[in-house]
Design an enzyme around this catalytic site. Structure first.
Site, short mmCIF file in Angstrom:
data_model
loop_
_atom_site.label_atom_id
_atom_site.label_comp_id
_atom_site.label_asym_id
_atom_site.label_seq_id
_atom_site.Cartn_x
_atom_site.Cartn_y
_atom_site.Cartn_z
N ARG A 41 0.82 -1.21 0.00
CA ARG A 41 0.00 0.00 0.00
C ARG A 41 0.86 1.27 0.00
O ARG A 41 0.46 2.29 -0.57
CB ARG A 41 -0.96 -0.01 1.19
CG ARG A 41 -2.12 -0.99 0.99
CD ARG A 41 -2.99 -1.11 2.20
NE ARG A 41 -4.18 -1.92 1.92
CZ ARG A 41 -4.96 -2.43 2.84
NH1 ARG A 41 -4.71 -2.20 4.12
NH2 ARG A 41 -6.02 -3.15 2.51
N LYS A 198 -19.02 -18.01 3.15
CA LYS A 198 -20.45 -17.87 3.36
C LYS A 198 -21.16 -17.12 2.23
O LYS A 198 -20.69 -16.08 1.77
CB LYS A 198 -20.71 -17.11 4.67
CG LYS A 198 -20.30 -17.88 5.92
CD LYS A 198 -20.68 -17.12 7.17
CE LYS A 198 -20.35 -17.90 8.43
NZ LYS A 198 -20.75 -17.16 9.66
N GLY A 374 -13.03 -3.94 1.13
CA GLY A 374 -14.44 -3.61 1.25
C GLY A 374 -14.95 -2.77 0.11
O GLY A 374 -16.07 -2.96 -0.39
#
Length: 398
Positions: A41, A198, A374
């Site tokens: 980063r 999931k 995200g």
């Protein structure tokens, strides 16, 4: 998507002598001693900083690091290790300044790293008063932190409203360009790989992509729920029984428009989840009640690889199995290699995906690797990213 960029200002020779505030994503992993274990980063943030410095600007850079408590700074929250690494990469001193909201002393050609922005009270709540104070520090605000673009915070959203000029940095602009290329105007066929433990964590992504892609490839625990929805045995594998109807709905929607959700015909099973577990390849129909599915089988991997080799665009988020254990990594390895060999445009994002890319050494063969976790996922969901939306509004007002 029209957003003014840092490059636009440089082309206009509009930065000389200006105070430039850059919001980067320098949230790097560290070991227990505070040493940076992966500087990806930081490396990604350097181009924007260099451009501003070379254009004659006085440069201020800030970022969050970890999860500090607002108003309660601790040594572990400090960007000091980041400042040291940036000094090495830039070949000049990067001073670190605390308590910077009320004023920063920096001259043209210099760079100051402003201490962890999430220590400031009001940062996460996007406090207007804080944002106005930050905006007063600069002539030009540059958002180059795609990884936080899905959050409306003072340094990603509020300051954008009040800064004299607000633009996107090269990293943010490149991310939006790559994602737009993959999802807004993709070369066909468009294949998406969505994997993970999931369905519930990626249900909205699956639904959104089901309306766009030609092949929706599911992997990991998500694939087990789809296998169950298709009436196939999954033994004691990880599954979300309450989402089987959702999986059926997604498959039906894909089929109705001539698209597919490819189901594995063979799988790799084990009796327990363990790095020492014995891997057994079975036809899906032969999965026993005490089996756990931990990877797709070689035949299924080969079929997916052939599809990916012919794809015009590939979006990749998640491994096909428990690739951390080598005996359950073949599916992810084969898929990764197919993406690397494909002549189509490929974009990958998410922590596990990046780990797989590194493990199978295909970093240079993926067209674009997203730095956002995200934010990448929310873009795939079709959500509006607050930090991007406000930049668009500012650009449209010009």
């Amino acid at each position: 998507m029209t957003i003014q960029t840092l490059n636009d200002l440089i082309t206009q020779n509009a930065l000389a002598g200006k105070r430039v505030f850059i919001r980067s994503d320098l949230n790097v992993p560290q070991d227990d001693a505070g040493n940076i274990t992966d500087d990806t980063r930081i490396l990604a943030s350097i181009p924007a900083i260099k451009q501003a410095l070379q254009a004659g600007a006085a440069v201020m850079v800030t970022s969050h690091l970890g999860r500090p408590v607002e108003g309660d700074f601790k040594p572990a929250d400090s960007l000091a290790p980041v400042a040291a690494r940036m000094s090495e990469l830039l070949g000049q001193t990067v001073a670190l300044k605390q308590n910077w909201v009320d004023g920063v002393d920096v001259q043209a050609g210099q760079i100051v790293l402003l201490e962890n922005c999430r220590v400031n009270v009001g940062e996460k709540k996007n406090d207007d008063a804080l944002a106005q104070k930050m905006a007063a520090l600069c002539d030009v605000y540059v958002n180059d932190a795609f990884g936080t673009a899905h959050r409306a915070e003072a340094t990603t959203h509020g300051i954008t409203k009040y800064a004299g000029v607000a633009v996107a940095g090269p990293l943010l602009a490149a991310e939006l360009d790559a994602l737009g290329k993959a999802l807004t105007a993709p070369q066909k066929p468009l294949a998406a790989i969505v994997a993970g433990s999931k369905v519930s964590s990626k249900l909205t992504i699956l639904k959104s992509l089901a309306d766009k892609v030609d092949q929706l490839i599911v992997g990991g625990g998500i694939a087990n729920t789809f296998l169950a929805a298709a009436g196939l045995p999954i033994g004691k594998s990880l599954v979300e029984l309450d989402l089987i109807e959702e999986a059926k709905s997604i498959m039906a929607a894909m089929t109705a428009r001539g698209a597919t959700v490819p189901m594995p015909t063979d799988v790799v099973t084990a009796k327990a989840f363990s790095k020492d577990a014995v891997a057994t390849i079975k036809a899906v129909a032969d999965v026993a009640a005490d089996d756990m599915i931990l990877d797709i089988g070689p035949d299924s991997a080969a079929v997916l690889a052939a599809q990916l080799l012919n794809a015009g665009t590939i979006v990749w988020n998640g491994p096909m199995g428990v690739f951390e254990f080598d005996q359950f990594g073949n599916g992810t390895r084969v898929v990764a290699q197919a993406i690397a060999d494909s002549k189509g445009f490929s974009i990958a994002g998410g922590g596990d995906t990046l780990a797989a890319i590194a493990k199978y050494n295909i970093t240079d063969k993926v067209s674009y690797i997203s730095t956002g976790g995200g934010a990448f996922l929310e873009f795939l969901e079709g959500k509006t990213l607050p930090a991007v939306e406000i930049l668009q509004l500012r650009s449209n007002a010009l």
